[in-house]
Design a protein around this motif. Structure first.
Motif, mmCIF file in Angstrom:
data_model
loop_
_atom_site.group_PDB
_atom_site.id
_atom_site.type_symbol
_atom_site.label_atom_id
_atom_site.label_comp_id
_atom_site.label_asym_id
_atom_site.label_seq_id
_atom_site.Cartn_x
_atom_site.Cartn_y
_atom_site.Cartn_z
ATOM 1 N N GLY A 28 -5.210 -2.026 1.746
ATOM 2 C CA GLY A 28 -4.495 -2.200 2.816
ATOM 3 C C GLY A 28 -4.800 -3.705 3.380
ATOM 4 O O GLY A 28 -4.246 -4.040 4.641
ATOM 5 N N LEU A 29 -5.061 -4.480 2.812
ATOM 6 C CA LEU A 29 -5.356 -5.935 2.897
ATOM 7 C C LEU A 29 -4.039 -6.688 3.219
ATOM 8 O O LEU A 29 -4.060 -7.694 4.062
ATOM 9 N N GLY A 30 -3.143 -6.277 2.798
ATOM 10 C CA GLY A 30 -1.769 -6.998 2.602
ATOM 11 C C GLY A 30 -0.744 -6.599 1.659
ATOM 12 O O GLY A 30 -1.043 -5.557 0.919
ATOM 13 N N VAL A 31 0.344 -7.485 1.183
ATOM 14 C CA VAL A 31 1.118 -7.279 0.248
ATOM 15 C C VAL A 31 1.224 -8.327 -0.881
ATOM 16 O O VAL A 31 0.508 -9.316 -0.425
ATOM 17 N N ALA A 32 1.739 -8.009 -1.840
ATOM 18 C CA ALA A 32 1.468 -9.295 -2.867
ATOM 19 C C ALA A 32 2.927 -9.122 -4.001
ATOM 20 O O ALA A 32 3.398 -8.237 -4.053
ATOM 21 N N PRO A 84 0.900 -1.244 -0.126
ATOM 22 C CA PRO A 84 -0.212 -0.059 -0.046
ATOM 23 C C PRO A 84 0.828 1.296 -0.133
ATOM 24 O O PRO A 84 1.946 1.224 0.522
ATOM 25 N N GLU A 85 0.466 2.405 -0.631
ATOM 26 C CA GLU A 85 1.073 3.560 -0.433
ATOM 27 C C GLU A 85 1.229 4.081 0.779
ATOM 28 O O GLU A 85 2.414 5.092 0.577
ATOM 29 N N ASP A 86 0.683 3.835 1.737
ATOM 30 C CA ASP A 86 0.999 4.326 3.005
ATOM 31 C C ASP A 86 1.517 3.273 3.644
ATOM 32 O O ASP A 86 1.935 3.561 5.164
ATOM 33 N N HIS A 87 2.429 2.096 3.346
ATOM 34 C CA HIS A 87 3.059 1.121 4.135
ATOM 35 C C HIS A 87 4.003 1.513 4.613
ATOM 36 O O HIS A 87 4.836 2.508 3.615
ATOM 37 N N ARG A 88 4.996 1.037 5.590
ATOM 38 C CA ARG A 88 6.287 1.426 5.938
ATOM 39 C C ARG A 88 7.255 1.221 4.989
ATOM 40 O O ARG A 88 8.253 1.849 5.103
ATOM 41 N N LEU A 89 7.156 0.158 4.123
ATOM 42 C CA LEU A 89 8.155 0.164 3.057
ATOM 43 C C LEU A 89 7.748 0.809 1.734
ATOM 44 O O LEU A 89 8.659 0.745 0.747
#
Length: 331
Positions: free
Chosen positions: A270-274, A206-211
Motif C-alpha cells: 500500500g505504499l504507492g503505485v508503480a 494494491p489489490e484494494d486500490h480504487r483502480l
C-alpha cells in the motif's frame, strides 16, 4: 616523466677469462621504464641461467651466440649489477644473479599464465563471454537465452553481471563486459546498440486500490497517486518519468528502490503505485493494469563497444542474440 642518474657497471673479462672487472659509468635510465627496458631480455637471461652456458642457451633460443652475449652484457650494464661470473662461454650466477633469477622466473610464469588465460577465453569452443543484463531479465529471460545458446555451444563459459543499465555500460567501457542487455537502448558514439524486443509496462496498484477493478487505464488517471520507482539513473526510472511527463504530470515519489520486485512488494503493502514490466511469477496483493495512453513499453537491446574486436565465443553469442530479434522475451 622523471629521469635519474643510475650507476652503470660495464663488465669485462681480464686475461685469465675467469674474473670480471666492473667500472662505473653514468647512464640515463628512465625511472619508469624498467619493464620496457628489461622485459625483452628476461627470457634470454633465464635461459642462460638455466643452461649456465651461453652457446647452449643461444641454441635453445634460436639466436646467434654473439647476440645473446651482447644482450646479457647490456642487461648487466642497464642494471649496474654483475649477474654472471664468466668462464669462457660457461657462466655461473652471482648472488645478485640468483636473486634476479627468482623474480624473473616468477614474472615469466605470470606472463605464461596471462597468455594461457586470454587464449583460453578466446577459444571458439570453450571460451568466455562476459555478459551483463538487467535485474528484471534475470529470472527467466537470460537463463532461457543461455540454455538455448549452449545447445550448440555447450562448453562456452559465461561471466555474468546483473546490474542497472548505466552501471553495465560503464563496466563495458572499462573492459569488464563484452555485451549487455539493457533498456533503454543506448545511443552513444562509442557504442553499437541493436534493439531486440520491447516489453509492455503495467500500472501496478494494491489489490484494494480504487483502480484495482479496472483492466485498462490512461496513465493520466494516476496523476494524483504516490509512486514507488527505481532510483534516478536506472533506465526504468527514466522511462517512468518520461511516460508520466507525456501524460501531463510529474509523479510524486514515495520510495526509490533498486529492484523491480521490491517495488511490487511495496505496492502490495500500500505504499504507492508503480510502472513495472510483467512479473515472472504472479504476485499476490496487487492488480496489474494495461496502460492505454501513452503507449507504455520499454525497448530491450544489446550493446557493445564500437570497434572492439570480438573473440570467437563473443561473436557467436552476439550473432545468437541478434537472431532472437522480436523473440527475446517470453510471450
Amino acid at each position: 616523466m622523471q629521469h635519474e642518474q643510475r650507476s652503470a657497471r660495464r663488465v669485462s673479462r681480464v686475461s685469465n677469462g675467469k674474473d670480471i672487472t666492473v667500472t662505473n659509468e653514468a647512464t640515463d635510465v628512465d625511472s619508469e621504464s624498467w619493464a620496457a627496458t628489461l622485459a625483452p631480455r628476461l627470457a634470454q637471461f633465464a635461459a642462460v641461467a638455466r643452461h649456465e652456458h651461453v652457446t647452449r642457451a643461444a641454441h635453445e633460443l634460436g639466436m646467434p651466440q654473439s647476440t645473446l652475449s651482447r644482450a646479457m652484457a647490456r642487461l648487466e650494464q642497464d642494471l649496474g649489477v654483475a649477474l654472471f661470473a664468466r668462464r669462457g662461454r660457461a657462466v655461473a650466477l652471482t648472488p645478485a644473479g640468483r636473486a634476479f633469477l627468482a623474480s624473473t622466473e616468477r614474472a615469466l610464469a605470470e606472463v605464461d599464465r596471462a597468455a594461457e588465460s586470454v587464449r583460453a577465453d578466446a577459444d571458439p569452443a570453450a571460451g568466455k563471454v562476459a555478459f551483463g543484463f538487467l535485474h528484471t531479465l534475470g529470472w527467466e529471460t537470460v537463463p532461457g537465452l543461455i540454455r538455448a545458446f549452449r545447445v550448440d555451444h555447450p562448453r562456452v563459459r559465461f561471466q555474468l553481471v546483473q546490474n542497472y543499465g548505466e552501471a553495465m555500460l560503464e563496466r563495458m567501457r572499462a573492459g569488464d563486459l563484452d555485451l549487455c542487455l539493457t533498456s533503454p537502448v543506448p545511443d552513444a558514439p562509442d557504442l553499437v546498440a541493436r534493439r531486440l524486443d520491447e516489453q509492455k509496462l503495467r500500472l501496478v496498484v494494491p489489490e484494494d486500490h480504487r483502480l484495482a477493478g479496472r483492466k485498462r487505464i490512461r496513465l493520466a488517471e494516476a496523476s494524483t497517486e504516490l509512486f514507488v520507482t527505481l532510483e534516478p539513473g536506472y533506465g526504468l526510472r527514466r522511462i517512468t518519468d518520461a511516460l508520466c511527463a507525456e501524460a501531463g504530470f510529474t509523479p510524486r515519489i514515495a520510495f526509490e528502490g533498486e529492484e523491480a520486485e521490491t517495488l511490487r512488494g511495496l505496492v502490495a503493502a500500500g505504499l504507492g503505485v508503480a510502472l513495472l514490466p510483467p512479473p515472472a511469477v504472479p504476485r499476490p496483493g496487487v492488480a496489474e493494469l494495461t496502460v492505454t495512453a501513452p503507449r507504455a513499453v520499454r525497448a530491450i537491446g544489446v550493446a557493445w563497444l564500437d570497434g572492439h574486436p570480438d573473440t570467437p565465443p563473443v561473436a557467436a553469442f552476439k550473432r545468437f542474440l541478434l537472431s532472437r530479434r522480436g523473440q527475446l522475451l517470453p510471450r
